[in-house]
Design a protein around this motif. Sequence first.
Motif, mmCIF file in Angstrom:
data_model
loop_
_atom_site.group_PDB
_atom_site.id
_atom_site.type_symbol
_atom_site.label_atom_id
_atom_site.label_comp_id
_atom_site.label_asym_id
_atom_site.label_seq_id
_atom_site.Cartn_x
_atom_site.Cartn_y
_atom_site.Cartn_z
ATOM 1 N N SER A 393 0.769 -1.337 -0.090
ATOM 2 C CA SER A 393 0.247 0.042 0.005
ATOM 3 C C SER A 393 0.910 1.218 -0.112
ATOM 4 C CB SER A 393 -0.952 0.120 1.113
ATOM 5 O OG SER A 393 -1.856 -1.115 1.029
ATOM 6 N N ILE A 394 2.218 1.162 0.759
ATOM 7 C CA ILE A 394 2.941 2.262 0.722
ATOM 8 C C ILE A 394 3.482 2.708 -1.038
ATOM 9 C CG2 ILE A 394 5.219 3.147 1.388
ATOM 10 C CD1 ILE A 394 5.096 1.267 3.652
ATOM 11 N N ALA A 395 3.570 1.758 -1.741
ATOM 12 C CA ALA A 395 3.734 2.303 -3.109
ATOM 13 C C ALA A 395 2.756 3.213 -3.936
ATOM 14 C CB ALA A 395 3.873 1.034 -4.173
ATOM 15 N N SER A 396 1.352 2.817 -3.368
ATOM 16 C CA SER A 396 0.135 3.762 -4.073
ATOM 17 C C SER A 396 0.229 4.841 -3.156
ATOM 18 C CB SER A 396 -1.144 2.671 -3.745
ATOM 19 O OG SER A 396 -1.036 1.472 -4.408
ATOM 20 N N LEU A 397 0.648 4.847 -1.942
ATOM 21 C CA LEU A 397 0.768 6.018 -0.986
ATOM 22 C C LEU A 397 1.444 7.163 -1.761
ATOM 23 C CD1 LEU A 397 -0.516 7.791 1.211
ATOM 24 C CD2 LEU A 397 1.285 6.467 2.642
ATOM 25 N N LEU A 398 2.598 6.691 -1.952
ATOM 26 C CA LEU A 398 3.793 7.496 -2.590
ATOM 27 C C LEU A 398 3.203 8.112 -4.078
ATOM 28 C CD1 LEU A 398 6.670 5.279 -1.970
ATOM 29 C CD2 LEU A 398 6.365 7.703 -0.878
ATOM 30 N N PHE A 399 2.472 7.217 -4.752
ATOM 31 C CA PHE A 399 2.295 7.770 -5.970
ATOM 32 C C PHE A 399 0.841 8.954 -5.733
ATOM 33 C CE2 PHE A 399 5.073 5.734 -8.207
ATOM 34 C CZ PHE A 399 5.155 6.145 -9.583
ATOM 35 N N ALA A 400 0.194 8.598 -4.537
ATOM 36 C CA ALA A 400 -1.015 9.451 -4.436
ATOM 37 C C ALA A 400 -0.501 10.746 -4.024
ATOM 38 C CB ALA A 400 -1.580 8.854 -3.263
ATOM 39 N N VAL A 401 0.770 11.148 -3.532
ATOM 40 C CA VAL A 401 1.212 12.284 -3.233
ATOM 41 C C VAL A 401 2.386 12.855 -3.894
ATOM 42 C CG1 VAL A 401 0.382 12.081 -0.930
ATOM 43 C CG2 VAL A 401 2.699 11.259 -1.510
ATOM 44 N N ILE A 402 2.657 12.031 -5.177
ATOM 45 C CA ILE A 402 3.740 12.373 -5.862
ATOM 46 C C ILE A 402 3.972 13.734 -6.639
ATOM 47 C CG2 ILE A 402 2.932 11.574 -7.868
ATOM 48 C CD1 ILE A 402 5.466 10.067 -8.785
ATOM 49 N N ASP A 403 5.306 14.182 -6.402
ATOM 50 C CA ASP A 403 5.287 15.384 -7.009
ATOM 51 C C ASP A 403 6.132 15.175 -8.249
ATOM 52 O OD1 ASP A 403 6.347 17.863 -7.885
ATOM 53 O OD2 ASP A 403 7.590 18.482 -6.008
ATOM 54 N N PRO A 404 5.579 15.466 -9.454
ATOM 55 C CA PRO A 404 6.213 15.015 -10.729
ATOM 56 C C PRO A 404 7.640 15.661 -11.188
ATOM 57 C CG PRO A 404 4.398 16.540 -11.019
ATOM 58 C CD PRO A 404 4.444 16.189 -9.653
ATOM 59 N N ALA A 494 -6.343 8.101 -8.416
ATOM 60 C CA ALA A 494 -6.491 6.585 -8.919
ATOM 61 C C ALA A 494 -5.344 5.852 -7.675
ATOM 62 C CB ALA A 494 -5.995 6.511 -10.260
ATOM 63 N N SER A 495 -4.361 6.585 -7.388
ATOM 64 C CA SER A 495 -3.404 5.950 -6.461
ATOM 65 C C SER A 495 -4.080 5.795 -5.004
ATOM 66 C CB SER A 495 -1.971 6.724 -6.471
ATOM 67 O OG SER A 495 -1.343 6.741 -7.862
ATOM 68 N N TRP A 496 -4.609 6.882 -4.567
ATOM 69 C CA TRP A 496 -5.435 6.742 -3.344
ATOM 70 C C TRP A 496 -6.381 5.614 -3.281
ATOM 71 C CZ3 TRP A 496 -3.858 8.652 0.867
ATOM 72 C CH2 TRP A 496 -3.333 9.867 0.898
ATOM 73 N N THR A 497 -6.994 5.364 -4.470
ATOM 74 C CA THR A 497 -8.046 4.159 -4.562
ATOM 75 C C THR A 497 -7.074 2.980 -4.327
ATOM 76 O OG1 THR A 497 -9.306 5.412 -6.087
ATOM 77 C CG2 THR A 497 -9.681 3.141 -5.925
ATOM 78 N N ALA A 498 -6.221 2.655 -5.126
ATOM 79 C CA ALA A 498 -5.377 1.669 -4.767
ATOM 80 C C ALA A 498 -4.641 1.437 -3.591
ATOM 81 C CB ALA A 498 -4.055 1.607 -5.862
ATOM 82 N N PHE A 499 -4.392 2.326 -2.638
ATOM 83 C CA PHE A 499 -3.859 2.601 -1.485
ATOM 84 C C PHE A 499 -5.252 1.993 -0.395
ATOM 85 C CE2 PHE A 499 -3.929 4.800 2.607
ATOM 86 C CZ PHE A 499 -2.903 4.291 3.120
ATOM 87 N N ALA A 500 -6.237 2.368 -0.795
ATOM 88 C CA ALA A 500 -7.420 1.811 0.056
ATOM 89 C C ALA A 500 -7.509 0.316 -0.034
ATOM 90 C CB ALA A 500 -8.723 2.680 -0.301
ATOM 91 N N PHE A 501 -7.441 -0.387 -1.351
ATOM 92 C CA PHE A 501 -7.789 -1.659 -1.602
ATOM 93 C C PHE A 501 -6.416 -2.434 -0.466
ATOM 94 C CE2 PHE A 501 -9.869 -0.748 -5.744
ATOM 95 C CZ PHE A 501 -11.090 -1.244 -5.489
ATOM 96 N N GLY A 502 -5.296 -1.849 -0.488
ATOM 97 C CA GLY A 502 -4.345 -2.574 0.315
ATOM 98 C C GLY A 502 -4.562 -2.590 1.612
ATOM 99 N N ILE A 503 -5.177 -1.475 2.166
ATOM 100 C CA ILE A 503 -5.286 -1.138 3.586
ATOM 101 C C ILE A 503 -6.265 -2.055 3.970
ATOM 102 C CG2 ILE A 503 -6.390 0.444 5.286
ATOM 103 C CD1 ILE A 503 -3.304 0.848 4.509
ATOM 104 N N LEU A 504 -7.334 -2.131 3.190
ATOM 105 C CA LEU A 504 -8.561 -3.250 3.575
ATOM 106 C C LEU A 504 -8.160 -4.598 3.744
ATOM 107 C CD1 LEU A 504 -11.440 -3.718 4.019
ATOM 108 C CD2 LEU A 504 -12.148 -3.688 1.523
ATOM 109 N N ALA A 505 -6.953 -5.033 2.755
ATOM 110 C CA ALA A 505 -6.559 -6.324 2.825
ATOM 111 C C ALA A 505 -5.857 -6.480 4.035
ATOM 112 C CB ALA A 505 -5.679 -6.615 1.437
ATOM 113 N N SER A 506 -4.944 -5.501 4.547
ATOM 114 C CA SER A 506 -4.097 -5.542 5.716
ATOM 115 C C SER A 506 -5.172 -5.668 7.012
ATOM 116 C CB SER A 506 -3.346 -4.289 5.894
ATOM 117 O OG SER A 506 -2.353 -4.623 6.687
ATOM 118 N N LEU A 507 -6.304 -4.885 6.989
ATOM 119 C CA LEU A 507 -7.198 -5.138 8.198
ATOM 120 C C LEU A 507 -7.847 -6.568 8.313
ATOM 121 C CD1 LEU A 507 -9.004 -1.719 7.825
ATOM 122 C CD2 LEU A 507 -7.251 -2.369 9.621
#
Length: 548
Positions: A393-404, A494-507
């Motif tokens: 999920s951290i990978a998606s989090l990094l792209f959710a806040v990425i500075d191009p 879109a990256s925040w969405t992927a992050f949410a999926f990963g966090i739900l799996a972890s829970l």
Amino acid sequence: MSGPTGVSEPEQDNALEKQRTPAADDVPLVVPSLARCIMLTAVCTTAMAVNISNTTAVSIALPTIGRDFGIQQDQLQWITNAYALSSGCLLLTFGRIADVYGRKKTFLGGALWLFAFTLACGFVNDFLTLAVLRGLQGVGSSATIPAALGILAHAFPPSKARSLAFATFGAGAPVGGVLGFIIAGALTQYTSDTWRAVFYFCAALAGSCFVGGLFVIGPDPPSQEKDKRVDWLGSFLVTAGLTFILFILGQGEVAKPKQWGSPYIIVLLILGVFFIAVFMVWQSYLERLQDTPNVPYSIWTPPPLMRPSLFARARGRYGVQMAIAFLNWCAFLSWQFWAQLFYQEYQGYGPMLAAVRFIPMFVTGVLCNVFVATFVAHVSIVYLMAFGTLITSIASLLFAVIDPNATYWAFGFPAAITSVFGADFVFAGGSIFIAKLSRPHEQSVSGGLYNTMIQLGTSIGIAVSTVVYDNVQEMSTNKGRAPREAELDAYHAASWTAFAFGILASLLAVVFLRGVGVVGHKENKTEEEKDEERTAVISTGDGVRDKV
């Protein structure tokens, strides 16, 4: 809890187990030598790498394919979706065929089919033919993967060797993914055949699987089941249902005239859900009949393609593991999909420069599988699942806040490193867990079911994140944001969405897998550990007792 005849489920299912699957079926008929074990694992791992590279390699070449055929980006997705449709929808059917008629036959047939249609893809001259061949190509993958899992489970009884074999097999995913990206990027950008060379490369890999399997995989042992029929009605129902669902997931955002509100999208969605519901009811009916003594033989009462009670095994943890795999791949493949588009479409890198940014995935993926092989007999599966999905999920989090404008080392590099933890821990550790809870004659079916959940996760994750991407881009544009700013907002969303999926799996892992303990085979257990296992036996609900 009693079965339909008033006999307790463990007693009833243990009786069935004695009739259908002798204990001898749990070990290979001939113990393979070390060299054959290594070669067998290598062939099966190559099959996994071929399956993954047929997705990643083609995805990196999509912009070039689109330019060659003059196809818009919203239609290019069918080059990947057609493969996902067939490879995902037929896994259960081929899993059953492999268990009943022979895993080696199924594996070799799938590898040969995959070789032929992958090679054919390199010679087409129009987009429609390429999409159709991609669909046919996926049929081969749906045969090789469940057969390979069954072959490994049968060749390696519960032991350290099985843990190593499954971990190596799981390593085929990151190896195939990164090789697909890098080699396809180089072939597309630097060869005269461009994207066609990608298919030639994938065909060569598939051909090597066929040749290797021909000589390395041992003869198929005779099936221990008395009733070797395949539930073809169930196969039709599940294949039709999954086909409709996966089709609308790929088509919903581009459907005319109202996208997801288009009449044919709604109709196909209803049909897909209906077929899956009927499939589950039909499988429950067949399972009840099979577990009832002295049921008259009928062409309408074959063994179920998949026992619904599988999901209830180990107090429902079998089903939870399936859900974790589904959500993890929603996160992992969504991140991968949007990351390669961000590099190519937003930052303007060519295929090769985009591909090299995924190289850290290869190194991390191999190391993760080495870790699983070494420590799966010592680390509780709850930690593998929870931390694996969390780190992904951290990978998606990094792209959710990425500075191009930031350097690759600030966001892209750590994202590439962390992205594969969940994929490797969940696939390798989860495969061992699922194999442990499955009967010997169910190994390929369970492998097919597990990979079906992964394939569904891939399709649904990309579909949901695409909906988010499109809507956020439209809203940002309507608010007066510049096109580049609106596009970046969409990538972030879109990256925040992927992050949410990963966090739900972890829970899910933390809440439902507590108490399972280790799933790998531990040698030289102490008497105290053996006593703990005896008191922690969990009924799978199907006559199999597992110390998990």
